[in-house]
Design a protein around this motif. Structure first.
Motif, PDB file in Angstrom:
ATOM      1  N   TYR A   1       0.115   1.960  14.973  1.00 47.96           N
ATOM      2  CA  TYR A   1      -0.980   1.470  14.531  1.00 47.96           C
ATOM      3  C   TYR A   1      -1.198   0.367  13.367  1.00 47.96           C
ATOM      4  O   TYR A   1      -2.167  -0.050  12.910  1.00 47.96           O
ATOM      5  N   SER A   2       0.192   0.095  12.726  1.00 46.29           N
ATOM      6  CA  SER A   2       0.233  -0.847  11.706  1.00 46.29           C
ATOM      7  C   SER A   2       0.648  -2.093  12.293  1.00 46.29           C
ATOM      8  O   SER A   2       1.321  -2.493  12.867  1.00 46.29           O
ATOM      9  N   GLN A   3      -0.221  -3.388  11.728  1.00 42.25           N
ATOM     10  CA  GLN A   3       0.216  -4.677  12.057  1.00 42.25           C
ATOM     11  C   GLN A   3       1.105  -5.198  10.891  1.00 42.25           C
ATOM     12  O   GLN A   3       1.419  -6.259  10.996  1.00 42.25           O
ATOM     13  N   VAL A   4       1.502  -4.259   9.975  1.00 48.09           N
ATOM     14  CA  VAL A   4       2.288  -5.014   9.105  1.00 48.09           C
ATOM     15  C   VAL A   4       3.563  -3.797   8.995  1.00 48.09           C
ATOM     16  O   VAL A   4       3.621  -2.758   9.319  1.00 48.09           O
TER      17      VAL A   4
ATOM     18  N   TYR B   1      -5.487  -4.575   5.082  1.00 49.71           N
ATOM     19  CA  TYR B   1      -5.738  -5.097   3.421  1.00 49.71           C
ATOM     20  C   TYR B   1      -4.308  -5.300   2.925  1.00 49.71           C
ATOM     21  O   TYR B   1      -3.960  -6.314   1.943  1.00 49.71           O
ATOM     22  N   ALA B   2      -3.068  -4.516   3.357  1.00 51.90           N
ATOM     23  CA  ALA B   2      -1.968  -4.789   2.640  1.00 51.90           C
ATOM     24  C   ALA B   2      -0.847  -5.573   3.438  1.00 51.90           C
ATOM     25  O   ALA B   2      -0.754  -5.769   4.720  1.00 51.90           O
ATOM     26  N   ASP B   3       0.345  -6.159   2.896  1.00 50.96           N
ATOM     27  CA  ASP B   3       1.333  -6.885   3.562  1.00 50.96           C
ATOM     28  C   ASP B   3       2.503  -5.977   4.084  1.00 50.96           C
ATOM     29  O   ASP B   3       3.377  -6.193   4.841  1.00 50.96           O
ATOM     30  N   ILE B   4       2.396  -4.802   3.462  1.00 51.06           N
ATOM     31  CA  ILE B   4       3.564  -3.812   3.603  1.00 51.06           C
ATOM     32  C   ILE B   4       3.066  -2.364   3.307  1.00 51.06           C
ATOM     33  O   ILE B   4       2.396  -2.431   2.124  1.00 51.06           O
ATOM     34  N   ILE B   5       3.561  -1.187   3.895  1.00 52.26           N
ATOM     35  CA  ILE B   5       2.856   0.057   3.799  1.00 52.26           C
ATOM     36  C   ILE B   5       4.079   1.002   3.667  1.00 52.26           C
ATOM     37  O   ILE B   5       5.111   0.823   4.556  1.00 52.26           O
ATOM     38  N   ALA B   6       3.901   1.676   2.465  1.00 52.11           N
ATOM     39  CA  ALA B   6       4.899   2.837   2.295  1.00 52.11           C
ATOM     40  C   ALA B   6       4.171   4.117   2.394  1.00 52.11           C
ATOM     41  O   ALA B   6       3.211   4.372   1.848  1.00 52.11           O
ATOM     42  N   ILE B   7       4.489   5.103   3.388  1.00 58.44           N
ATOM     43  CA  ILE B   7       3.832   6.195   3.720  1.00 58.44           C
ATOM     44  C   ILE B   7       4.691   7.585   3.518  1.00 58.44           C
ATOM     45  O   ILE B   7       5.824   7.609   3.965  1.00 58.44           O
ATOM     46  N   ARG B   8       4.194   8.505   2.849  1.00 56.29           N
ATOM     47  CA  ARG B   8       4.844   9.897   2.782  1.00 56.29           C
ATOM     48  C   ARG B   8       3.721  10.922   3.355  1.00 56.29           C
ATOM     49  O   ARG B   8       2.395  10.666   3.055  1.00 56.29           O
TER      50      ARG B   8
ATOM     51  N   GLY C   1       4.456  -8.610  -7.016  1.00 51.21           N
ATOM     52  CA  GLY C   1       3.507  -8.251  -5.955  1.00 51.21           C
ATOM     53  C   GLY C   1       2.656  -7.286  -6.805  1.00 51.21           C
ATOM     54  O   GLY C   1       2.807  -7.058  -8.025  1.00 51.21           O
ATOM     55  N   ARG C   2       1.509  -6.815  -5.864  1.00 50.42           N
ATOM     56  CA  ARG C   2       0.843  -5.866  -6.407  1.00 50.42           C
ATOM     57  C   ARG C   2       0.529  -4.701  -5.475  1.00 50.42           C
ATOM     58  O   ARG C   2       0.896  -4.788  -4.433  1.00 50.42           O
ATOM     59  N   THR C   3      -0.036  -3.580  -5.982  1.00 52.79           N
ATOM     60  CA  THR C   3      -0.229  -2.372  -5.234  1.00 52.79           C
ATOM     61  C   THR C   3      -1.511  -1.845  -5.049  1.00 52.79           C
ATOM     62  O   THR C   3      -2.248  -1.868  -5.864  1.00 52.79           O
TER      63      THR C   3
ATOM     64  N   ALA D   1       0.845  -1.155   0.131  1.00 53.36           N
ATOM     65  CA  ALA D   1       0.089   0.019   0.078  1.00 53.36           C
ATOM     66  C   ALA D   1       0.753   1.114   0.157  1.00 53.36           C
ATOM     67  O   ALA D   1       1.793   1.364   0.720  1.00 53.36           O
ATOM     68  N   THR D   2       0.767   2.181  -0.968  1.00 49.86           N
ATOM     69  CA  THR D   2       1.551   3.364  -0.963  1.00 49.86           C
ATOM     70  C   THR D   2       0.422   4.424  -0.608  1.00 49.86           C
ATOM     71  O   THR D   2      -0.444   4.827  -1.435  1.00 49.86           O
ATOM     72  N   LEU D   3       0.814   5.244   0.623  1.00 51.26           N
ATOM     73  CA  LEU D   3      -0.082   6.017   1.119  1.00 51.26           C
ATOM     74  C   LEU D   3       0.502   7.474   0.952  1.00 51.26           C
ATOM     75  O   LEU D   3       1.493   7.782   1.817  1.00 51.26           O
ATOM     76  N   PHE D   4       0.513   8.219  -0.344  1.00 54.13           N
ATOM     77  CA  PHE D   4       1.296   9.593  -0.355  1.00 54.13           C
ATOM     78  C   PHE D   4       0.278  10.629  -0.233  1.00 54.13           C
ATOM     79  O   PHE D   4      -0.654  10.994  -0.877  1.00 54.13           O
TER      80      PHE D   4
END
Ligand code: CP
Length: 355
Positions: free
Chosen positions: A116-119, A96-103, A67-69, A44-47
């Motif tokens: 608060y992230s489980q991944v 939902y996701a296995d890994i999160i990238a956040i900006r 993988g998918r995004t 998951a990319t949360l920008f």
């Protein structure tokens, strides 16, 4: 707290950084071997803030690994626009996701989100604070182009006050023996004091310069950065700082033949376009190295049980952070976490002094 969140590269040991670089170089050599390494996994990319390189290189990295995004690049198209808190957004997406990238434009947001992230969660830039995967990009570039991460004389030029890429880079390269730094900026945009503390604590030699033409002559690496309009209080302050340092042909002619020019990009005016064809100009290649560094990071976080990142060792503080740019100012439910450093109490989220 989890050992699988990359918030600050300072929490990653030198051997672990070497592991990332080694893996990135292996992927570069044999990309086909990794084509299905993340089959079935979702990034998951949360920008919450604009990006070209970081967002797309993370997405490309996951796609190249099989993988998918999912994600957003404009929070106003998500339920953030309806007032959803960071805590709730992350709690849901980590299901939902296995890994999160956040900006995010606010300092300390990645650290707050990781609570608060489980991944595994990766900081892709939090305001003017840190940008650890840009530093991974820089480290992979230095490793491939200079074949070493130590005994380098590195000039960093531009907005050293708000430049999160510079803060992360200096913090990381200060861990390696024999590196020295030339900090080239206007007096108003010099590095924060906590970065000077880190240089001194690590015994690194550093000089402060206000003149790029003089400083450039004996560097191994020149790291140019943009004057960031979005970090200034008003347009007048930005106008006073922009275009003070411009790398042009005349200045580059004073540099060594083996100096390399890096830039996290985007560029505005700080490197003239005619420099792009010079063999020392590596900033576009650097952006590509970043994709391999991010592929390596995703793989290690998802698949290597021994790849552990030091978890923060914070205490509940009686003081609330007063930094107006800190995430604790806008997400009121966050605990007041702090740690002690050099006799001072520091905010766990933004690393500013709170006592
Ligand atoms: N270097 C960097 O972070 O670029 P973007 O802002 O385009 O992601």
């Amino acid at each position: 707290m989890s050992n699988k969140n990359l918030i600050d590269l300072e929490a990653v040991s030198v051997p672990q950084i070497a592991k990332i670089v080694k893996k990135a170089r292996k992927i570069m050599q044999s990309p086909a071997d990794f084509r299905h390494a993340c089959d079935g996994k979702i990034l998951a990319t949360l920008f919450y803030e604009p990006s070209t390189r970081t967002q797309m290189s993370f997405q490309t990295a996951m796609l190249k690994l099989g993988g998918r995004t999912i994600g957003f690049d404009n929070p106003m198209n998500s339920s953030v626009a309806k007032g959803e808190s960071l805590k709730d957004t992350i709690s849901v997406i980590s299901g939902y996701a296995d890994i999160i990238a956040i900006r995010h434009p606010v300092e300390g947001t990645a650290m707050a989100a990781s609570l608060y992230s489980q991944v595994p969660l990766i900081n892709c830039g939090d305001g003017g604070h840190l940008h650890p995967t840009q530093t991974l990009t820089d480290i992979v570039t230095l490793s491939c182009e200079k074949e070493r991460l130590d005994h380098l004389k590195i000039g960093v030029c531009g907005d050293l006050l708000n430049g999160r890429t510079v803060h992360s880079l200096i913090k990381t390269l200060a861990k390696y023996e024999g590196n020295s730094f030339v900090l080239i900026s206007t007096p108003e945009l010099g590095v924060p004091l906590y970065i000077i503390d880190i240089l001194e604590k690590n015994g690194c030699t550093y000089e402060i310069s206000h003149n790029l033409a003089d400083a450039i002559t004996d560097l191994d690496v020149l790291y140019m950065t943009r004057i960031q309009r979005e970090r200034f209080k008003n347009e007048e302050e930005y106008q006073a700082q922009k275009n003070v340092f411009v790398l042009d042909r005349e200045k580059l002619d004073r540099a060594r033949a083996d100096m390399i020019i890096l830039h996290p990009l985007p560029r505005v005016n700080e490197i003239t376009v005619d420099i792009d064809d010079d063999p020392r100009a590596l900033y576009f290649k650097q952006a590509q190295y970043g994709m391999y560094g991010r592929m390596a990071l995703i793989l290690l976080l998802l698949q290597d049980e021994d790849f552990l990142i030091e978890a923060p060792n914070a205490d509940i503080s009686q003081h609330r952070c007063k930094n107006p740019k800190c995430i604790t100012q806008t997400e009121a439910y966050l605990p007041s976490l702090s740690y002690r450093k050099l006799g001072m109490q520091m905010c766990e989220f933004c690393d500013k002094r709170i006592d």
